[in-house]
Scaffold this motif. Structure first.
Motif, PDB file in Angstrom:
ATOM      1  N   TYR A  11     -78.712 -84.287  65.889  1.00 52.08           N
ATOM      2  CA  TYR A  11     -77.388 -84.432  65.293  1.00 52.08           C
ATOM      3  C   TYR A  11     -77.448 -85.642  64.368  1.00 52.08           C
ATOM      4  O   TYR A  11     -77.202 -86.771  64.801  1.00 52.08           O
ATOM      5  CB  TYR A  11     -76.328 -84.675  66.359  1.00 52.08           C
ATOM      6  CG  TYR A  11     -75.905 -83.479  67.174  1.00 52.08           C
ATOM      7  CD1 TYR A  11     -74.572 -83.086  67.208  1.00 52.08           C
ATOM      8  CD2 TYR A  11     -76.814 -82.752  67.947  1.00 52.08           C
ATOM      9  CE1 TYR A  11     -74.152 -82.002  67.967  1.00 52.08           C
ATOM     10  CE2 TYR A  11     -76.415 -81.672  68.709  1.00 52.08           C
ATOM     11  CZ  TYR A  11     -75.084 -81.298  68.715  1.00 52.08           C
ATOM     12  OH  TYR A  11     -74.687 -80.228  69.477  1.00 52.08           O
ATOM     13  N   THR A  45     -73.032 -85.718  63.216  1.00 49.11           N
ATOM     14  CA  THR A  45     -72.090 -86.722  63.695  1.00 49.11           C
ATOM     15  C   THR A  45     -71.583 -87.511  62.506  1.00 49.11           C
ATOM     16  O   THR A  45     -72.359 -87.989  61.679  1.00 49.11           O
ATOM     17  CB  THR A  45     -72.749 -87.661  64.720  1.00 49.11           C
ATOM     18  OG1 THR A  45     -73.303 -86.870  65.784  1.00 49.11           O
ATOM     19  CG2 THR A  45     -71.735 -88.635  65.293  1.00 49.11           C
ATOM     20  N   ILE A  78     -69.501 -83.788  65.611  1.00 45.98           N
ATOM     21  CA  ILE A  78     -68.913 -84.827  66.458  1.00 45.98           C
ATOM     22  C   ILE A  78     -68.331 -85.893  65.542  1.00 45.98           C
ATOM     23  O   ILE A  78     -68.970 -86.310  64.578  1.00 45.98           O
ATOM     24  CB  ILE A  78     -69.976 -85.440  67.387  1.00 45.98           C
ATOM     25  CG1 ILE A  78     -70.567 -84.363  68.310  1.00 45.98           C
ATOM     26  CG2 ILE A  78     -69.396 -86.585  68.207  1.00 45.98           C
ATOM     27  CD1 ILE A  78     -71.780 -84.829  69.087  1.00 45.98           C
ATOM     28  N   MET A 215     -79.656 -88.508  67.869  1.00 47.90           N
ATOM     29  CA  MET A 215     -78.419 -88.624  67.116  1.00 47.90           C
ATOM     30  C   MET A 215     -78.516 -89.942  66.353  1.00 47.90           C
ATOM     31  O   MET A 215     -78.130 -90.997  66.841  1.00 47.90           O
ATOM     32  CB  MET A 215     -77.178 -88.622  68.014  1.00 47.90           C
ATOM     33  CG  MET A 215     -75.869 -88.669  67.236  1.00 47.90           C
ATOM     34  SD  MET A 215     -74.416 -89.005  68.254  1.00 47.90           S
ATOM     35  CE  MET A 215     -74.274 -87.443  69.123  1.00 47.90           C
TER      36      MET A 215
END
Length: 313
Positions: A11, A45, A78, A215
């Motif tokens: 991510y 994200t 996100i 991430m």
């Protein structure tokens, strides 16, 4: 598609592209999203530490989040919603979840010092945003000055069913991952996803310790995707060889704050992922000497990974 505890892969933490005059570059947002998708990202994200979120007003933050959600076309997005107070956090959370966000990420305020303060904060944050909203704990003591032990993280997870992921950025933190997975194995903590940050600086061994992926926002998210994939396929040496080739540039990009972001944006602009390396003021830019050092690192990297030799300018 809400975020779940079995999330895996990469991510990327997306920077916010700006024009030189500080305006948001929406065309670059689109091209960046398309790039992330093309290289195998499993989610994205937005409005994280490197997204320059504090430099955005509320309307801009929601507009950027919405742009990502719509353009991602089903990939989970996100949204970072950390804020000094719960009112602003709850407002942004409701807005982005209504737009189709997969979940939100919450960092602890730097005023928290005791274990009880930390666990109470996350319980209250979950109540404020809604206990049905999936959320991510951001564990980044180098930036937030909040130390979360594995026991504290376990308590947050057990007390809050909507906590589905840990963004693990403690450093060194390999033993923390092993301890958390041990809690999961002995049944004292329910399973959650663990994605790692720090520019991917320890990703090669983090996935071997039980992390589900990354991430973070290194300028070569395609490398991060490849390392996670190769490890999953059991190609350990190939994963480490690729990671090792990128390590000098990755380390250079890990300079703290606006300078590290300047390196990241400079390389992403060279690669054609975004149009400009501009940061919104207050920000930083690379000196001629620093750019020469980045170019040297890219040239060396290109001997092992041809992607470093392909630039858009």
């Amino acid at each position: 598609m809400p975020l779940t505890p079995d999330a895996k892969g990469v991510y990327p933490i997306a920077p916010t592209p700006f024009h030189a005059d500080g305006r948001i570059d929406y065309a670059s947002i689109d091209s960046m999203i398309d790039f992330y998708r093309s290289v195998g990202s499993t989610g994205m994200t937005v409005l994280g530490v490197m997204g320059e979120a504090p430099k955005l007003d509320g309307a801009e933050a929601l507009e950027i989040a919405t742009r990502f959600i719509n353009r991602a076309e089903g990939l989970p997005v996100i949204i970072g919603v950390s804020a000094p107070g719960f009112a602003a956090m709850a407002s942004l959370t409701r807005a982005v979840m209504d737009k189709g966000a997969a979940g939100v990420m919450i960092a602890p305020p730097n005023t928290l010092r005791t274990d009880d303060q930390i666990t109470i904060y996350y319980r209250q944050a979950s109540e404020a945003i809604g206990t049905d909203v999936p959320f991510v704990i951001q564990d980044f003591p180098q930036t937030f000055s909040v130390m979360m032990t594995p026991v504290v993280i376990r308590k947050i997870v057990q007390e809050n069913p909507s906590c589905v992921m840990l963004k693990h950025e403690d450093w060194p933190g390999l033993e923390k991952i092993s301890t958390l997975r041990g809690f999961q194995a002995d049944g004292s903590m329910r399973p959650i996803s663990i994605l790692c940050g720090n520019g991917g600086l320890f990703l090669d061994f983090e996935v071997e310790r039980g992390a589900d992926g990354a991430m973070t926002g290194y300028a070569f998210p395609d490398m991060l995707c490849d390392v996670v994939r190769l490890q999953a396929e059991g190609q350990r040496d190939a994963a480490h060889d690729l990671f090792d080739a990128h390590l000098p540039l990755l380390r250079y990009e890990q300079q703290q704050g606006a300078l590290g972001l300047a390196v990241r944006k400079y390389v992403m602009a060279k690669r054609g992922i975004i149009a400009s390396d501009a940061q919104r003021k207050p920000g930083a830019s690379l000196t001629a000497k620093a750019k020469a050092e980045v170019e040297y690192l890219l040239a060396r990297l290109a001997k092992h990974d041809p992607r470093a030799g392909r630039t858009a300018r």
